[in-house]
Enzyme design. Structure first.
Site, PDB file in Angstrom:
ATOM      1  N   ASN A  23       0.858  -1.192   0.000  1.00  0.00           N
ATOM      2  CA  ASN A  23       0.000   0.000   0.000  1.00  0.00           C
ATOM      3  C   ASN A  23       0.888   1.233   0.000  1.00  0.00           C
ATOM      4  O   ASN A  23       2.118   1.115   0.038  1.00  0.00           O
ATOM      5  CB  ASN A  23      -0.963  -0.026   1.195  1.00  0.00           C
ATOM      6  CG  ASN A  23      -0.196  -0.056   2.502  1.00  0.00           C
ATOM      7  OD1 ASN A  23       0.515   0.888   2.834  1.00  0.00           O
ATOM      8  ND2 ASN A  23      -0.318  -1.155   3.231  1.00  0.00           N
ATOM      9  N   ALA A  24       0.270   2.407  -0.022  1.00  0.00           N
ATOM     10  CA  ALA A  24       1.027   3.647  -0.257  1.00  0.00           C
ATOM     11  C   ALA A  24       1.556   4.309   1.017  1.00  0.00           C
ATOM     12  O   ALA A  24       2.007   5.452   0.986  1.00  0.00           O
ATOM     13  CB  ALA A  24       0.147   4.638  -1.021  1.00  0.00           C
TER      14      ALA A  24
END
Ligand code: C5P
Length: 216
Positions: A23-24
């Protein structure tokens, strides 16, 4: 000296030697918490997934890749710690099968079966000793307060920091801190460094100063 573990950043779950789920998360909230905790005079260990930022020199940094590695490192470090702040965004799913070779394209679609990874904060929260504390983060798009309270109970957290998806990969954050009774005890908005100081103030007041076992 009060000893705090901070999980930070994303984790990766590999499908094959070159591809992974992640994920970011940037690790900025974890770094800001580490800086604030050091300013408060605490001993800090950061357990971090792969990030492209530097943590402060005067904290111990344990780099990990997967959620399982983050769990193992956190469990080991938590043995002798006073508390955990779960600021990481661990990858919640892992492929049921990891290929040793790179998966080649065949022209057909590829179906992945994903299994849930272990929940680090829940595992630590459910096994913590009476003098230890756990602070979790909840990132919700709707029903924020209700979902945060449910998560706090499920993961046995002493305080929960609720934030919105806009916090991910941002310099800014807007948070509410909730206690176990469901009360919002603090709100903060702005640069993650300022927000981290507000979180540490509440941790000091509500979890450290009232704890007779924590030697400042
Ligand atoms: O369930 P959810 O991911 O929304 O919960 C967020 C909180 O749980 C955060 O404190 C995060 O660090 C922690 N978490 C964890 N291990 C996971 C997933 C989330 O420690 N596998």
């Amino acid at each position: 000296m009060v000893s705090i573990i901070i999980t930070s950043g994303p984790t990766r779950q590999y499908l094959d030697p070159v591809r992974y789920l992640t994920n970011a998360s940037s690790g900025r909230m974890g770094r800001a918490l580490a800086v604030a905790a050091i300013e408060f005079g605490y001993r800090v260990t950061v357990i971090t997934g792969p990030v492209s930022l530097n943590y402060p020199d005067n904290c111990q940094v344990v780099p990990v890749v997967t959620t399982q590695q983050m769990l193992a490192a956190t469990q080991a470090a938590f043995e002798t710690a006073d508390g955990l702040i779960g600021a990481a965004a661990p990858c919640d799913y892992m492929p049921s099968f990891v290929s040793e070779q790179k998966i080649n394209k065949t022209g057909d679609s590829l179906h992945l079966e994903l299994l849930e990874t272990p929940d680090i904060v829940a595992t630590i929260g459910n096994n913590k000793k009476s003098h230890q504390w756990v602070v979790g983060f909840a990132l919700e798009t709707d029903d924020r307060r209700f979902r945060t309270i449910v998560k706090m109970q499920k993961k046995c957290c002493d305080l929960m920091v609720s934030n919105a998806p806009s916090a991910i990969d941002s310099e800014q954050n807007t948070i509410e801190i909730m206690d176990k009774t469901g009360q919002v005890i603090q709100t903060a908005s702005g640069d993650k460094r300022e927000v981290a100081r507000s979180i540490l103030q509440q941790i000091r007041q509500k979890l450290i100063e009232k704890n007779p076992y924590s030697a400042e």
